[in-house]
Design an enzyme around this catalytic site. Sequence first.
Site, short mmCIF file in Angstrom:
data_model
loop_
_atom_site.label_atom_id
_atom_site.label_comp_id
_atom_site.label_asym_id
_atom_site.label_seq_id
_atom_site.Cartn_x
_atom_site.Cartn_y
_atom_site.Cartn_z
N GLN A 57 131.91 -40.72 -15.40
CA GLN A 57 131.34 -41.01 -16.45
C GLN A 57 131.85 -40.12 -17.89
O GLN A 57 131.47 -38.36 -17.58
CB GLN A 57 130.42 -41.37 -17.09
CG GLN A 57 130.10 -42.14 -16.14
CD GLN A 57 128.68 -42.80 -16.11
OE1 GLN A 57 127.25 -42.75 -17.15
NE2 GLN A 57 127.88 -42.83 -14.98
N GLU A 58 132.61 -39.99 -18.73
CA GLU A 58 132.73 -39.07 -19.81
C GLU A 58 131.89 -38.01 -20.15
O GLU A 58 132.66 -36.77 -20.05
CB GLU A 58 132.92 -39.76 -20.66
CG GLU A 58 134.10 -38.95 -21.60
CD GLU A 58 135.28 -40.02 -23.28
OE1 GLU A 58 134.53 -41.31 -23.04
OE2 GLU A 58 135.35 -39.43 -23.68
#
Length: 201
Positions: free
Chosen positions: A80-81
């Site tokens: 995830q970012e």
Amino acid sequence: MGNGLSEQPSFLSNIPFLQAFHIAILGLDSAGKTTVLYRLQFNEFVNTVPTKGFNAEKVKVSLGSRSRTVTFHFWDVGGQEKLRPLWKSYTRCTDGIVFVVDSVDVERMEEAKTELHKIVKTSENQGVPLLVVANKQDLRHALGPAELERSLALKELGPGTPWHLQPTCAIIGDGLKEGLEKLHDMILKRRKALRQQKKKR
Ligand code: G3D
Ligand code: MG
């Protein structure tokens, strides 16, 4: 955190079949990184949940026509970012990078390309062998190897980075062993070249 090698006496590092290889498994969230890891570890499909931090597993894989057992320490890091800034720490001193791509996620292919180039081009990762896992090939509309090579601009990585793109289906394990063989070969080749460079100095 150290890699497997630093824990080994130096004479062991000259004996390829006794070594453990430190491998970081990276890629956008939901590409299939954890599925790849558990497929390799248990040789079966394991239902995954999104990885919040990382999974670390030591896996013995039998490779090659002579079925040599090779030990890999895999670090599967959340994609995830907000977790991506951590990738750098997990690739420090790594022997190889596995970058998993969801071959049907055309919308995020540019994002995958950007993240891939960013991590491969950091100074610590210069020359580190890269296995691009073109995952989810079982799905209709999956991009093929040639299209993925183009979309991810793998040729732009330059001659200093050895890479191989492997089509896979992590759910049933198709292609994973072949990919690891290639990665293992690239790692051994690089080590040999580094040893020769050292001798020349
Ligand atoms: P990540 O660790 O990269 O975030 P996961 O990804 O391993 O958690 O996988 C994300 C989803 O993709 C999972 O489905 C998983 O079953 C699926 N997946 C992984 N590999 C493949 C593959 O080769 N083919 C197909 N069709 N699906 C795959 P869910 O439904 O649990 O989100
Ligand atoms: Mg995961």
